[in-house]
Motif scaffolding. Structure first.
Motif, short mmCIF file in Angstrom:
data_model
loop_
_atom_site.label_atom_id
_atom_site.label_comp_id
_atom_site.label_asym_id
_atom_site.label_seq_id
_atom_site.Cartn_x
_atom_site.Cartn_y
_atom_site.Cartn_z
N ALA A 177 0.83 -1.21 0.00
CA ALA A 177 0.00 0.00 0.00
C ALA A 177 0.86 1.25 0.00
CB ALA A 177 -0.93 -0.01 1.21
N SER A 178 1.97 1.21 0.74
CA SER A 178 2.86 2.38 0.80
C SER A 178 3.48 2.66 -0.56
CB SER A 178 3.95 2.18 1.86
OG SER A 178 4.99 1.33 1.42
N ILE A 179 3.78 1.60 -1.30
CA ILE A 179 4.37 1.76 -2.64
C ILE A 179 3.36 2.38 -3.60
CG2 ILE A 179 5.28 0.50 -4.64
CD1 ILE A 179 6.49 -1.50 -2.54
N LEU A 180 2.12 1.89 -3.58
CA LEU A 180 1.09 2.47 -4.46
C LEU A 180 0.88 3.95 -4.14
CD1 LEU A 180 -1.74 -0.21 -4.86
CD2 LEU A 180 0.43 0.02 -6.07
N ALA A 181 0.84 4.27 -2.85
CA ALA A 181 0.63 5.67 -2.46
C ALA A 181 1.80 6.55 -2.88
CB ALA A 181 0.42 5.75 -0.95
N LYS A 182 3.01 6.06 -2.67
CA LYS A 182 4.21 6.85 -2.99
C LYS A 182 4.35 7.08 -4.49
CE LYS A 182 8.26 8.79 -2.37
NZ LYS A 182 8.29 10.24 -2.02
N VAL A 183 4.15 6.03 -5.28
CA VAL A 183 4.26 6.17 -6.74
C VAL A 183 3.20 7.15 -7.25
CG1 VAL A 183 3.99 4.98 -8.95
CG2 VAL A 183 5.35 3.94 -7.12
N THR A 184 1.99 7.02 -6.73
CA THR A 184 0.91 7.93 -7.15
C THR A 184 1.27 9.37 -6.84
OG1 THR A 184 -0.77 6.21 -6.79
CG2 THR A 184 -1.53 8.50 -6.85
N ARG A 185 1.77 9.62 -5.64
CA ARG A 185 2.13 10.99 -5.27
C ARG A 185 3.30 11.50 -6.12
NH1 ARG A 185 2.62 15.43 -1.91
NH2 ARG A 185 4.82 16.02 -1.79
N ASP A 186 4.31 10.67 -6.34
CA ASP A 186 5.45 11.09 -7.16
C ASP A 186 5.01 11.47 -8.57
OD1 ASP A 186 7.17 10.70 -5.06
OD2 ASP A 186 8.03 8.82 -5.81
N ARG A 187 4.08 10.73 -9.11
CA ARG A 187 3.57 11.04 -10.45
C ARG A 187 2.85 12.38 -10.46
NH1 ARG A 187 1.04 5.08 -12.11
NH2 ARG A 187 3.04 4.02 -12.45
N ILE A 188 2.09 12.65 -9.41
CA ILE A 188 1.36 13.92 -9.33
C ILE A 188 2.33 15.08 -9.18
CG2 ILE A 188 -0.24 15.26 -7.92
CD1 ILE A 188 -1.67 12.59 -7.30
N ILE A 189 3.38 14.90 -8.37
CA ILE A 189 4.38 15.95 -8.22
C ILE A 189 5.05 16.26 -9.55
CG2 ILE A 189 6.63 16.48 -7.19
CD1 ILE A 189 4.29 16.88 -5.29
N ALA A 190 5.31 15.23 -10.35
CA ALA A 190 5.88 15.44 -11.68
C ALA A 190 4.92 16.23 -12.56
CB ALA A 190 6.21 14.09 -12.33
N GLU A 191 3.63 15.94 -12.44
CA GLU A 191 2.62 16.68 -13.22
C GLU A 191 2.55 18.14 -12.78
OE1 GLU A 191 -0.98 14.55 -12.59
OE2 GLU A 191 -0.39 12.83 -13.84
N ILE A 192 2.71 18.39 -11.47
CA ILE A 192 2.69 19.76 -10.97
C ILE A 192 3.89 20.54 -11.51
CG2 ILE A 192 2.86 21.20 -8.90
CD1 ILE A 192 1.26 19.02 -7.41
N SER A 193 5.06 19.89 -11.55
CA SER A 193 6.24 20.53 -12.12
C SER A 193 6.00 20.90 -13.58
CB SER A 193 7.46 19.61 -12.01
OG SER A 193 7.91 19.51 -10.67
N GLU A 194 5.36 20.00 -14.31
CA GLU A 194 5.03 20.28 -15.72
C GLU A 194 4.05 21.44 -15.83
OE1 GLU A 194 3.66 16.81 -17.72
OE2 GLU A 194 5.51 15.67 -17.38
#
Length: 214
Positions: free
Chosen positions: A141-158
């Motif tokens: 569960a921690s991996i799914l949450a972390k990957v999801t957040r990392d992807r969103i942070i990348a989208e925010i940078s874009e």
């Protein structure tokens, strides 16, 4: 019987969402074979590789998110632990389970577990500190949450057209980005958690200086 593991990513950052992941399994042997562990102990590349493997191995999963703006609004009336508890309850509501395992954010494990259990129909809850090191289903569960957040942070940078860093207050790239926007616009950028002390201190220091300079 089905059981579930729950964990979050993004509790402490000053930018970006808080993400809660839940993974449902009847047997955690496949998760053990994958080699899941606390997401913080895995490289970003390995977490991404495990993401699809976990989804394939699980009977089901769910992701619950709160934006920075939603967190700020809720913190006017609730503690962060209570906000997280509500998100945990929502995340585990997808499928009936015999037990829930959670990484406990509260100093009192038994109290947090009891209060969460009440919110999910008295389903037994095991709430433990560092559960993502102990229970593979919580690690997943921690991996799914972390990957999801990392992807969103990348989208925010874009979205901003520049690197905002990880969003954590210890990240100089993130702090420099917020400072830059404060100086340029007199307000924090979108996706900033304005209820965080780090942000309040930045605003106080930079905006007061700007008025004084004027």
């Amino acid at each position: 019987m089905m059981f579930c593991g729950v964990d979050e990513a993004g509790r402490g950052p000053v930018m970006g969402p808080l993400v809660v992941g839940a993974v449902y399994v009847e047997d955690d042997s496949e998760l053990r074979e994958i080699g899941v562990k606390d997401s913080k102990k895995l490289s970003p590349k390995r977490r991404e590789e495990m993401y699809d493997q976990i989804i394939s191995a699980a009977e089901g999963y769910s992701i619950v998110m709160l934006s920075a703006e939603e967190i700020d609004a809720k913190r006017e009336k609730q503690s962060l632990n209570m906000i997280e508890m509500e998100m945990f309850a929502e995340a585990v509501s997808r499928m009936p389970v015999s037990r829930v395992y959670v990484d406990c954010p509260d100093p009192n494990e038994d109290k947090f577990g009891y209060m969460l259990s009440v919110r999910i129909g008295n389903t037994p809850v095991t709430a433990r500190h560092k559960a993502d090191d102990t229970y593979p289903v919580v690690s997943a569960a921690s991996i799914l949450a972390k990957v999801t957040r990392d992807r969103i942070i990348a989208e925010i940078s874009e979205e901003f057209g520049e690197n905002i860093g990880s969003g954590y207050p210890s990240d100089p790239v993130t702090i420099a980005f917020i400072e830059k926007r404060l100086k340029e616009n007199g307000c924090t950028p979108k996706h900033t958690r304005n209820s965080w002390d780090t942000v309040k201190n930045l605003k106080s220091r930079l905006l007061v200086r700007k008025i004084t300079d004027w």
